[in-house]
Write an enzyme that holds these catalytic residues in place. Structure first.
Site, PDB file in Angstrom:
ATOM      1  N   ILE A   1       1.479   3.559  -5.339  1.00 37.27           N
ATOM      2  CA  ILE A   1       0.595   2.944  -6.326  1.00 37.27           C
ATOM      3  C   ILE A   1      -0.578   2.258  -5.644  1.00 37.27           C
ATOM      4  O   ILE A   1      -1.739   2.440  -6.026  1.00 37.27           O
ATOM      5  CB  ILE A   1       1.382   1.946  -7.199  1.00 37.27           C
TER       6      ILE A   1
ATOM      7  N   ARG B   1       4.763  -4.118   4.769  1.00 35.82           N
ATOM      8  CA  ARG B   1       5.798  -4.432   5.756  1.00 35.82           C
ATOM      9  C   ARG B   1       5.384  -3.990   7.153  1.00 35.82           C
ATOM     10  O   ARG B   1       5.668  -4.675   8.138  1.00 35.82           O
ATOM     11  CB  ARG B   1       7.116  -3.759   5.354  1.00 35.82           C
TER      12      ARG B   1
ATOM     13  N   ALA C   1       1.887  -0.764 -18.133  1.00 30.23           N
ATOM     14  CA  ALA C   1       1.122   0.053 -17.184  1.00 30.23           C
ATOM     15  C   ALA C   1       1.701   1.448 -17.032  1.00 30.23           C
ATOM     16  O   ALA C   1       0.976   2.419 -16.819  1.00 30.23           O
ATOM     17  CB  ALA C   1       1.069  -0.645 -15.818  1.00 30.23           C
TER      18      ALA C   1
ATOM     19  N   GLU D   1      10.328 -11.728 -18.802  1.00 30.88           N
ATOM     20  CA  GLU D   1       9.910 -10.876 -19.917  1.00 30.88           C
ATOM     21  C   GLU D   1      11.002 -10.790 -20.987  1.00 30.88           C
ATOM     22  O   GLU D   1      12.184 -10.732 -20.658  1.00 30.88           O
ATOM     23  CB  GLU D   1       9.585  -9.481 -19.385  1.00 30.88           C
TER      24      GLU D   1
ATOM     25  N   LEU E   1       0.846  -1.203   0.000  1.00 32.79           N
ATOM     26  CA  LEU E   1       0.000   0.000   0.000  1.00 32.79           C
ATOM     27  C   LEU E   1       0.879   1.251   0.000  1.00 32.79           C
ATOM     28  O   LEU E   1       0.775   2.109   0.883  1.00 32.79           O
ATOM     29  CB  LEU E   1      -0.949  -0.003   1.194  1.00 32.79           C
ATOM     30  N   GLY E   2       1.741   1.338  -1.007  1.00 31.66           N
ATOM     31  CA  GLY E   2       2.566   2.523  -1.177  1.00 31.66           C
ATOM     32  C   GLY E   2       1.880   3.527  -2.080  1.00 31.66           C
ATOM     33  O   GLY E   2       0.651   3.633  -2.111  1.00 31.66           O
TER      34      GLY E   2
ATOM     35  N   HIS F   1       3.803  -5.273 -20.057  1.00 30.79           N
ATOM     36  CA  HIS F   1       4.499  -4.389 -19.116  1.00 30.79           C
ATOM     37  C   HIS F   1       4.340  -2.931 -19.547  1.00 30.79           C
ATOM     38  O   HIS F   1       5.304  -2.163 -19.645  1.00 30.79           O
ATOM     39  CB  HIS F   1       5.982  -4.745 -19.003  1.00 30.79           C
TER      40      HIS F   1
ATOM     41  N   ARG G   1       5.898  -6.720 -10.140  1.00 33.41           N
ATOM     42  CA  ARG G   1       6.956  -7.417 -10.862  1.00 33.41           C
ATOM     43  C   ARG G   1       6.528  -8.870 -11.043  1.00 33.41           C
ATOM     44  O   ARG G   1       5.867  -9.454 -10.183  1.00 33.41           O
ATOM     45  CB  ARG G   1       8.285  -7.361 -10.094  1.00 33.41           C
TER      46      ARG G   1
END
Length: 322
Positions: free
Chosen positions: A162, A182, A288, A268, A159-160, A286, A239
Site C-alpha cells: 500500500i 522495519r 478505504a 471502531e 512502505l509495503g 473504515h 489501523r
C-alpha cells in the site's frame, strides 16, 4: 482440489452486511454458517465444527486461543483483511494452523483513499462542500481557504504494497517522498528514516499504512506530532491503534498539528466526538478497502487460498506466523 463427489466443508463467519463472498464460496464448497444460527458462536462450533479444517473469517472477528479451542481439526484460517492484529498468530503457530490474508487485493483502493484524504484535508474540500450547502457562500471572507498539495514533503510509515502505491500516486504531484519501515528497502529512491521522530521532523505530512503490532501501537504519539508541527497533517489508512488517539485529539484542539484524514480509529465504530466539529479533519468509516473491485479481488484471493489448501498446493497469500 482432489477428485471427490462432495465439495470440501468450509466454516464461514461474517457480519450480516458482508455477504459479498457468499456466491463465490457456495459455488466451490459446502459451507458451515454459524452467522445464520441462533446459537452463540462457541456453542455452534462445539456442536458442528469439530471436523472442520478450513475457516474463512470475513471481517475482524477476534481469533484467539479460546475460539480456536472449539476447532480441534482446523488447519487453515483465511482472513479477508490485510492486517492480522485480530488473530492470535502465536497460537496458530503452536497449533500448526496456516493463516492467509487479503494480499494485494485492497492495495490500489487503499492507496487511492489515502491520496483522496490528503487532498481533502489540505484543500478543505469537505469543509467547502458544507460551506456551499449551508448558504454561507454569499458572505465573502468567511471560508478559510485550503493549502497546496503539490511539492509537499510526505513521510510514509510502512512502505509495503500500500505504501509504495501511495508514493507512486504522489510523485506526479511533485511531492518529496521519504519513509520509515522495519528495514531499508533496496533499489528504492526515497530517503529512509530509521525512526519515526526524525521522519516527522522532516516532513509536512505523515501517512500511516503499516501493520499494527506491539511495536507499532501508538507509533505516532504526542512527541511525534509535536515534531510534525502546527502545519503538519496525519493521514491514517492503516489501523486506529497506530496513533495515540486521545493525544491526537488534544493536538488538534491545541493546534499542535494542522489536520488529519482518518479512515480508521482505535475503538471502531466509536469516534471521538471532538473530531466532528473540526473542519481540518476528514473522517471516513473504515471504507478505504470498500469498492466492488476490491471486494471481488479479495474473494478471488480467498478462493485461491482454499483451493490451494485442499489441493495440497502452496497458499496464495500466506502470513508469517512466527
Amino acid at each position: 482440489m482432489s477428485e471427490s463427489s462432495e465439495s470440501p466443508l468450509v466454516l464461514v463467519q461474517r457480519p450480516p452486511t458482508l455477504a459479498y463472498m457468499d456466491d463465490h464460496l457456495s459455488r466451490n464448497f459446502r459451507l458451515l454458517k454459524p452467522y445464520a444460527s441462533p446459537d452463540p458462536l462457541p456453542v455452534f462450533l462445539s456442536r458442528h465444527a469439530a471436523t472442520v479444517t478450513a475457516f474463512v473469517n470475513i471481517g475482524r472477528l477476534k481469533i484467539d486461543a479460546e475460539l480456536l479451542s472449539h476447532l480441534p481439526s482446523l488447519r487453515l484460517l483465511v482472513c479477508t483483511s490485510v492486517g492480522t492484529d485480530h488473530v492470535d498468530l502465536a497460537e496458530c503457530k503452536r497449533r500448526g494452523i496456516a493463516v492467509t490474508n487479503a494480499g494485494d487485493a485492497f492495495s490500489d483502493d487503499v492507496a487511492d483513499c489515502a491520496v483522496g484524504l490528503l487532498i481533502s484535508v489540505l484543500r478543505r474540500i469537505p469543509a467547502g462542500d458544507r460551506y456551499v450547502r449551508s448558504g454561507k457562500w454569499s458572505r465573502p471572507g468567511e471560508f478559510q481557504i485550503g493549502s497546496k498539495v503539490s511539492g509537499r514533503r510526505v513521510g510514509i510509515i510502512g512502505l509495503g504494497s500500500i505504501g509504495s502505491r501511495i508514493a507512486k500516486r504522489l510523485e506526479p504531484f511533485g511531492c518529496i517522498i521519504s519513509y520509515n519501515a522495519r528495514t531499508q528497502k533496496q533499489s528504492i529512491p526515497y530517503r529512509y528514516y530509521s525512526d519515526v521522530l526524525s521522519l516527522a521532523a522532516d516532513n509536512d505530512v505523515l501517512v500511516l499504512c503499516c501493520s499494527l503490532t506491539e511495536e507499532t501501537r501508538h507509533v505516532v504519539n504526542r512527541e511525534v506530532m509535536e515534531k510534525l508541527g502546527k502545519e503538519g497533517v496525519i493521514i491514517n489508512v492503516g489501523r486506529g491503534g497506530l496513533i495515540d488517539e486521545k493525544e491526537m485529539v488534544k493536538c488538534l484542539v491545541e493546534g499542535v498539528i494542522g489536520g488529519a484524514g482518518l479512515d480508521v480509529f482505535e475503538k471502531e465504530p466509536q469516534v471521538p466526538e471532538e473530531l466532528f466539529g473540526m473542519d481540518n479533519v476528514v473522517l471516513s468509516p473504515h471504507a478505504a478497502v470498500a469498492t466492488p473491485g476490491a471486494l471481488e479481488n479479495v474473494a478471488q484471493v480467498a478462493i485461491g487460498n482454499l483451493k490451494a489448501f485442499f489441493s495440497n498446493q502452496p497458499l496464495v497469500s500466506p502470513v508469517q506466523v512466527g
